[in-house]
Scaffold this motif. Sequence first.
Motif, mmCIF file in Angstrom:
data_model
loop_
_atom_site.group_PDB
_atom_site.id
_atom_site.type_symbol
_atom_site.label_atom_id
_atom_site.label_comp_id
_atom_site.label_asym_id
_atom_site.label_seq_id
_atom_site.Cartn_x
_atom_site.Cartn_y
_atom_site.Cartn_z
ATOM 1 N N LEU A 41 0.846 -1.194 0.000
ATOM 2 C CA LEU A 41 0.000 0.000 0.000
ATOM 3 C C LEU A 41 0.882 1.245 0.000
ATOM 4 O O LEU A 41 2.093 1.167 0.194
ATOM 5 C CB LEU A 41 -0.897 0.001 1.246
ATOM 6 C CG LEU A 41 -1.909 -1.149 1.371
ATOM 7 C CD1 LEU A 41 -2.571 -1.119 2.740
ATOM 8 C CD2 LEU A 41 -2.952 -1.083 0.267
ATOM 9 N N ALA A 43 1.867 4.038 2.092
ATOM 10 C CA ALA A 43 1.786 4.381 3.512
ATOM 11 C C ALA A 43 1.537 5.872 3.729
ATOM 12 O O ALA A 43 0.975 6.269 4.749
ATOM 13 C CB ALA A 43 3.054 3.928 4.233
ATOM 14 N N HIS A 46 -2.127 6.559 4.399
ATOM 15 C CA HIS A 46 -2.824 5.645 5.318
ATOM 16 C C HIS A 46 -4.025 6.279 6.028
ATOM 17 O O HIS A 46 -4.914 5.585 6.475
ATOM 18 C CB HIS A 46 -1.854 5.045 6.331
ATOM 19 C CG HIS A 46 -1.445 6.002 7.415
ATOM 20 N ND1 HIS A 46 -0.358 6.849 7.292
ATOM 21 C CD2 HIS A 46 -1.974 6.246 8.627
ATOM 22 C CE1 HIS A 46 -0.242 7.561 8.385
ATOM 23 N NE2 HIS A 46 -1.203 7.227 9.219
ATOM 24 N N GLU A 47 -4.028 7.613 6.120
ATOM 25 C CA GLU A 47 -5.149 8.254 6.819
ATOM 26 C C GLU A 47 -6.403 8.321 5.970
ATOM 27 O O GLU A 47 -7.504 8.516 6.499
ATOM 28 C CB GLU A 47 -4.744 9.660 7.283
ATOM 29 C CG GLU A 47 -3.768 9.594 8.439
ATOM 30 C CD GLU A 47 -3.409 10.976 8.977
ATOM 31 O OE1 GLU A 47 -3.987 11.984 8.518
ATOM 32 O OE2 GLU A 47 -2.550 11.036 9.857
ATOM 33 N N ASP A 49 -7.161 6.115 2.658
ATOM 34 C CA ASP A 49 -6.750 5.227 1.574
ATOM 35 C C ASP A 49 -7.866 4.226 1.260
ATOM 36 O O ASP A 49 -8.120 3.319 2.052
ATOM 37 C CB ASP A 49 -5.471 4.493 1.976
ATOM 38 C CG ASP A 49 -4.976 3.559 0.874
ATOM 39 O OD1 ASP A 49 -5.598 3.530 -0.207
ATOM 40 O OD2 ASP A 49 -3.976 2.864 1.110
ATOM 41 N N LEU A 52 -6.805 0.558 1.560
ATOM 42 C CA LEU A 52 -6.754 0.076 2.943
ATOM 43 C C LEU A 52 -8.171 -0.144 3.468
ATOM 44 O O LEU A 52 -8.458 -1.152 4.125
ATOM 45 C CB LEU A 52 -5.993 1.074 3.821
ATOM 46 C CG LEU A 52 -5.960 0.766 5.320
ATOM 47 C CD1 LEU A 52 -5.269 -0.569 5.601
ATOM 48 C CD2 LEU A 52 -5.233 1.900 6.081
ATOM 49 N N TYR A 97 0.765 -3.158 9.555
ATOM 50 C CA TYR A 97 0.963 -2.334 8.355
ATOM 51 C C TYR A 97 2.080 -1.351 8.680
ATOM 52 O O TYR A 97 1.933 -0.518 9.585
ATOM 53 C CB TYR A 97 -0.360 -1.634 8.026
ATOM 54 C CG TYR A 97 -0.329 -0.634 6.890
ATOM 55 C CD1 TYR A 97 0.661 -0.659 5.916
ATOM 56 C CD2 TYR A 97 -1.331 0.327 6.792
ATOM 57 C CE1 TYR A 97 0.667 0.263 4.881
ATOM 58 C CE2 TYR A 97 -1.342 1.248 5.752
ATOM 59 C CZ TYR A 97 -0.328 1.208 4.803
ATOM 60 O OH TYR A 97 -0.327 2.129 3.783
ATOM 61 N N LEU A 99 4.202 1.748 8.515
ATOM 62 C CA LEU A 99 4.032 3.129 8.053
ATOM 63 C C LEU A 99 5.368 3.833 7.874
ATOM 64 O O LEU A 99 5.480 4.782 7.092
ATOM 65 C CB LEU A 99 3.167 3.904 9.051
ATOM 66 C CG LEU A 99 1.763 3.326 9.281
ATOM 67 C CD1 LEU A 99 1.016 4.168 10.307
ATOM 68 C CD2 LEU A 99 0.978 3.234 7.978
ATOM 69 N N MET A 124 2.043 -4.508 4.256
ATOM 70 C CA MET A 124 1.018 -4.927 5.225
ATOM 71 C C MET A 124 0.932 -6.443 5.208
ATOM 72 O O MET A 124 0.971 -7.064 4.144
ATOM 73 C CB MET A 124 -0.334 -4.317 4.853
ATOM 74 C CG MET A 124 -1.473 -4.761 5.751
ATOM 75 S SD MET A 124 -2.925 -3.714 5.481
ATOM 76 C CE MET A 124 -4.155 -4.656 6.388
ATOM 77 N N MET A 146 0.923 0.304 11.982
ATOM 78 C CA MET A 146 -0.488 0.229 12.325
ATOM 79 C C MET A 146 -0.786 -1.209 12.738
ATOM 80 O O MET A 146 -0.368 -2.153 12.068
ATOM 81 C CB MET A 146 -1.348 0.625 11.119
ATOM 82 C CG MET A 146 -2.833 0.684 11.416
ATOM 83 S SD MET A 146 -3.835 1.051 9.931
ATOM 84 C CE MET A 146 -3.320 2.722 9.553
#
Length: 179
Positions: A41, A43, A46-47, A49, A52, A97, A99, A124, A146
């Motif tokens: 993914l 990273a 990530h907030e 996505d 995800l 995951y 980051l 991940m 994460m």
Amino acid sequence: MVQAWYMDESPEDPRRPHRTEPARPVGLEQLRRLGVLYWKLDADKHENDPELEAIRRDRGYSWMDIVTICKDQLPGYEDKIKMFYEEHLHLDEEIRYILDGSGYFDVRDQEDKWIRISMEKGDMITLPAGIYHRFTLDEKNYVKAMRLFVGEPVWTAHNRPADHFEARERYVKFLAQTA
Ligand code: KMT
Ligand code: NI
């Protein structure tokens, strides 16, 4: 692509790569036969996505937090590092995951040999319930990850031997089926 390899038996610092000589790389297909799932993914996203979110929805990973593992930021660092590297299993999936930073997840293969999975930013992974495994930082000594979980998290680690648990029995049956 994520790198994984069979480990040598040398007792030197676990944070070193411990590749066998000659190298014996391990591919995603082999990891899948162990029940280990892997995604790559972005990273930095990530907030927010959608990729995800789709994985979390599909697999029911409802819970998450973010941990940083380095000497200055993790209370009880030395003890925790030691615990992470004790061979253990959980009764649930272990989902991580990465980051930032990096580290090694070691998993036992069908023949009880150690496979080392090198996890870096954007990697991940899901380790299935019942697999014997361990974690160590690498020589950079820093990871931010994460942690996800299906429902309310249970972090209990059962150190080997832990063969009497139903999750272990189920996993051993799964291995026999995919052999
Ligand atoms: C664990 O359970 O092994 C950990 O949380 C440490 C690894 S998180 C990158
Ligand atoms: Ni674990």
